[in-house]
Design an enzyme around this catalytic site. Structure first.
Site, PDB file in Angstrom:
ATOM      1  N   HIS A 131       0.835  -1.220   0.000  1.00  0.00           N
ATOM      2  CA  HIS A 131       0.000   0.000   0.000  1.00  0.00           C
ATOM      3  C   HIS A 131       0.856   1.250   0.000  1.00  0.00           C
ATOM      4  CE1 HIS A 131      -3.511  -2.529   1.786  1.00  0.00           C
ATOM      5  NE2 HIS A 131      -3.314  -2.736   0.513  1.00  0.00           N
ATOM      6  N   CYS A 142       5.373   6.092 -14.479  1.00  0.00           N
ATOM      7  CA  CYS A 142       6.514   5.158 -14.615  1.00  0.00           C
ATOM      8  C   CYS A 142       6.926   4.523 -13.290  1.00  0.00           C
ATOM      9  CB  CYS A 142       7.713   5.908 -15.218  1.00  0.00           C
ATOM     10  SG  CYS A 142       8.448   7.117 -14.102  1.00  0.00           S
ATOM     11  N   CYS A 162       6.915  14.177 -13.216  1.00  0.00           N
ATOM     12  CA  CYS A 162       8.074  13.278 -13.174  1.00  0.00           C
ATOM     13  C   CYS A 162       9.185  13.833 -14.063  1.00  0.00           C
ATOM     14  CB  CYS A 162       7.641  11.903 -13.670  1.00  0.00           C
ATOM     15  SG  CYS A 162       8.973  10.704 -13.749  1.00  0.00           S
ATOM     16  N   GLU A 232      -6.986 -11.335  17.925  1.00  0.00           N
ATOM     17  CA  GLU A 232      -8.374 -11.655  17.566  1.00  0.00           C
ATOM     18  C   GLU A 232      -8.432 -12.647  16.405  1.00  0.00           C
ATOM     19  OE1 GLU A 232      -9.633  -8.927  20.377  1.00  0.00           O
ATOM     20  OE2 GLU A 232     -10.905 -10.261  19.174  1.00  0.00           O
TER      21      GLU A 232
HETATM   22  N1  APR Z   1      -0.450  -7.230  17.561  1.00  0.00           N
HETATM   23  C1  APR Z   1      -0.935  -7.918  16.483  1.00  0.00           C
HETATM   24  N2  APR Z   1      -2.151  -7.690  15.935  1.00  0.00           N
HETATM   25  C2  APR Z   1      -2.906  -6.728  16.514  1.00  0.00           C
HETATM   26  C3  APR Z   1      -2.486  -5.975  17.631  1.00  0.00           C
HETATM   27  C4  APR Z   1      -1.200  -6.268  18.158  1.00  0.00           C
HETATM   28  N3  APR Z   1      -0.733  -5.603  19.230  1.00  0.00           N
HETATM   29  N4  APR Z   1      -3.485  -5.099  17.954  1.00  0.00           N
HETATM   30  C5  APR Z   1      -4.481  -5.299  17.060  1.00  0.00           C
HETATM   31  N5  APR Z   1      -4.140  -6.276  16.209  1.00  0.00           N
HETATM   32  C6  APR Z   1      -4.894  -6.811  15.061  1.00  0.00           C
HETATM   33  C7  APR Z   1      -6.384  -6.641  15.128  1.00  0.00           C
HETATM   34  O1  APR Z   1      -6.991  -7.727  15.815  1.00  0.00           O
HETATM   35  C8  APR Z   1      -6.757  -6.655  13.635  1.00  0.00           C
HETATM   36  O2  APR Z   1      -6.989  -7.980  13.196  1.00  0.00           O
HETATM   37  O3  APR Z   1      -4.479  -6.065  13.943  1.00  0.00           O
HETATM   38  C9  APR Z   1      -5.511  -6.102  12.952  1.00  0.00           C
HETATM   39  C10 APR Z   1      -5.694  -4.708  12.395  1.00  0.00           C
HETATM   40  O4  APR Z   1      -6.656  -4.787  11.364  1.00  0.00           O
HETATM   41  P1  APR Z   1      -6.943  -3.479  10.470  1.00  0.00           P
HETATM   42  O5  APR Z   1      -7.087  -2.294  11.363  1.00  0.00           O
HETATM   43  O6  APR Z   1      -8.054  -3.829   9.553  1.00  0.00           O
HETATM   44  O7  APR Z   1      -5.581  -3.263   9.665  1.00  0.00           O
HETATM   45  P2  APR Z   1      -5.111  -4.002   8.352  1.00  0.00           P
HETATM   46  O8  APR Z   1      -5.528  -5.434   8.350  1.00  0.00           O
HETATM   47  O9  APR Z   1      -3.673  -3.711   8.207  1.00  0.00           O
HETATM   48  O10 APR Z   1      -5.927  -3.201   7.214  1.00  0.00           O
HETATM   49  C11 APR Z   1      -5.617  -3.481   5.881  1.00  0.00           C
HETATM   50  O11 APR Z   1      -7.040  -1.662   5.186  1.00  0.00           O
HETATM   51  O12 APR Z   1      -7.829   0.514   5.303  1.00  0.00           O
HETATM   52  C12 APR Z   1      -6.930  -0.329   4.683  1.00  0.00           C
HETATM   53  O13 APR Z   1      -4.991   0.471   3.654  1.00  0.00           O
HETATM   54  C13 APR Z   1      -5.525   0.136   4.905  1.00  0.00           C
HETATM   55  O14 APR Z   1      -3.531  -1.239   4.912  1.00  0.00           O
HETATM   56  C14 APR Z   1      -4.827  -1.085   5.474  1.00  0.00           C
HETATM   57  C15 APR Z   1      -5.748  -2.226   5.067  1.00  0.00           C
END
Ligand code: APR
Length: 272
Positions: A131, A142, A162, A232
């Site tokens: 991302h 490019c 660019c 989770e």
């Molecule tokens: N260690 C590991 N995991 C954790 C922790 C921790 N301390 N705290 C929370 N989590 C977990 C949560 O349970 C959840 O499953 O991290 C995850 C975060 O999920 P999201 O907030 O959805 O983040 P992500 O999965 O990276 O989102 C993907 O969504 O909005 C877009 O571009 C954005 O890159 C992002 C993409």
């Protein structure tokens, strides 16, 4: 080792890592939670608090890149609390441990959804920031990239163009916007790494955003073992060979020690 980590699950994960020849990691915002950066979903998540951003961000940018840049320069003058949190963030023990697993030869490549630059600062080298990275700028034509700090922007000549010979494409932040095609070079690298993976780890991601979430699913569907590290459950949990419930900042350092122990017990495995 942190008391609340499941020792038998950790030992199984360490054995899989010690024996793997091409372990690939999908990392998400949960990895940076312990660096003070909010996740996007779940309690206190950025989208939970603010609501999901418009899914046509890239369309809006494409229709008026000059206006996008005017807003971007304004934001850089008055950073919001998310930008402040990212600026103040330091790599946490989870980032450091993931880089150590690469240095040990136990992890071949990290696909990260995070834009916060913390993997690079922790020393991760084999890394695809699917991302993008908020510290960089990118030509939409490019794909040439520049560090933001080395990319002078003339407010009188927006949007910046660019400078690559024969290009002249519009330059934007490297962060991939909602609705923006992921740069082909990143997609290619992720597909290549996933095709070579003989072990997949999902760390700190809710696994609901594609194409990132597809990589561990595709690997698991062809029989590649999946290790999930997350406090989770996620849609990947039913596919996981090993589930380590907890924070990546505690589990990953414990995993480094367990891999070292597994290697010592089993002699040098395939990584000699
Ligand atoms: N260690 C590991 N995991 C954790 C922790 C921790 N301390 N705290 C929370 N989590 C977990 C949560 O349970 C959840 O499953 O991290 C995850 C975060 O999920 P999201 O907030 O959805 O983040 P992500 O999965 O990276 O989102 C993907 O969504 O909005 C877009 O571009 C954005 O890159 C992002 C993409």
């Amino acid at each position: 080792m942190a008391a609340d980590i499941d020792g038998s699950a950790l030992a199984r994960a360490a054995t899989l890592l010690a024996d793997a020849r091409h372990a690939v990691v999908l990392a998400g915002a949960g990895m940076s939670k312990e660096s003070g950066i909010p996740t996007f979903r779940g309690d206190g998540g950025l989208w939970t608090v603010r609501g999901e951003p418009p899914l046509n961000q890239y369309e809006t940018f494409s229709m008026d890149p000059r206006r996008w840049w005017e807003r971007r320069l304004e934001q850089e003058r008055h950073a919001d609390e998310f930008a402040v949190a990212i600026e103040a963030a330091e790599p946490n023990p989870g980032h450091v441990a993931l880089a150590q697993l690469e240095a040990l030869g136990a992890v071949a490549h990290v696909i990260s959804q995070n834009i916060d630059n913390l993997h690079r600062r922790a020393g991760q080298r084999a890394l695809t920031e699917i991302h993008g990275n908020r510290m960089w700028m990118r030509c939409v034509s490019c794909e040439t990239r520049w560090p933001r700090a080395e990319f002078p922007v003339d407010p009188e000549a927006l949007p910046p163009r660019c400078a690559q010979p024969g290009c002249g494409g519009i330059v934007k932040g490297d962060t991939v916007m909602f609705g923006e095609p992921i740069p082909p070079s990143a997609l290619h690298q992720c597909a290549l790494e996933t095709a070579q993976a003989d072990l997949f780890l999902s760390v700190g991601t809710s696994a609901v955003v594609y194409p990132a979430a597809q990589y561990p699913i595709s690997a698991a569907q062809r029989g590649v073992p999946l290790i999930e590290i997350n406090p989770e459950p996620t849609p990947l949990t039913p596919l996981a060979a090993v589930v380590l419930r907890g924070a990546s900042g505690a589990i990953l350092p414990a995993l480094v020690e367990a891999v070292r122990d597994a290697r010592a017990r089993g002699g040098e495995t395939s990584h000699s």
